[in-house]
Write a protein that holds these residues in place. Sequence first.
Motif, PDB file in Angstrom:
ATOM      1  N   VAL A 252      31.805  38.333  39.349  1.00  0.00           N
ATOM      2  CA  VAL A 252      30.549  38.834  39.889  1.00  0.00           C
ATOM      3  C   VAL A 252      29.885  37.631  40.540  1.00  0.00           C
ATOM      4  N   LEU A 253      30.037  37.537  41.854  1.00  0.00           N
ATOM      5  CA  LEU A 253      29.564  36.356  42.566  1.00  0.00           C
ATOM      6  C   LEU A 253      28.063  36.156  42.459  1.00  0.00           C
ATOM      7  N   SER A 254      27.303  37.229  42.392  1.00  0.00           N
ATOM      8  CA  SER A 254      25.852  37.067  42.260  1.00  0.00           C
ATOM      9  C   SER A 254      25.499  36.383  40.938  1.00  0.00           C
ATOM     10  N   ARG A 255      26.242  36.675  39.885  1.00  0.00           N
ATOM     11  CA  ARG A 255      26.025  36.025  38.589  1.00  0.00           C
ATOM     12  C   ARG A 255      26.384  34.541  38.685  1.00  0.00           C
ATOM     13  N   GLU A 256      27.490  34.200  39.358  1.00  0.00           N
ATOM     14  CA  GLU A 256      27.865  32.806  39.517  1.00  0.00           C
ATOM     15  C   GLU A 256      26.818  32.051  40.327  1.00  0.00           C
TER      16      GLU A 256
END
Length: 126
Positions: A92-96
């Motif tokens: 989940v790129l937004s979390r990263e």
Amino acid sequence: MEQSGGPAGSGTTPNGTGPVDRPEPASASASEPAPGNRGTGTAEPAAAARIAEIRVRIDEIDRALIELWQERAALSREVGATRMASGGTRLVLSREQEILERFRAALGADGTQLALLLLRAGRGPL
């Protein structure tokens, strides 16, 4: 140099009549710590003692960081496995991005690098 035939370290020639020619001991090199400052970088006893005390705490912090790093990586792997098992995405790129920004805001550029290492420890390389 010791001559052959005499006992090692005897300091005499094989017949025991005189001293063995030996080179003078080399003086301590600049890279060797002076007596009393082994590993502290100072020969001042009070400073060396304080450095030793501080290092005890640093070692405690390092142990805690290692333990937390390992726990965080295991939890992150569990999140990824749970997400993928339920049909979700690997990442989940937004979390990263959120994690990267949190570390950057708190620690600057080094924080970003630290966060990248943490993320990689939990999910593996991209």
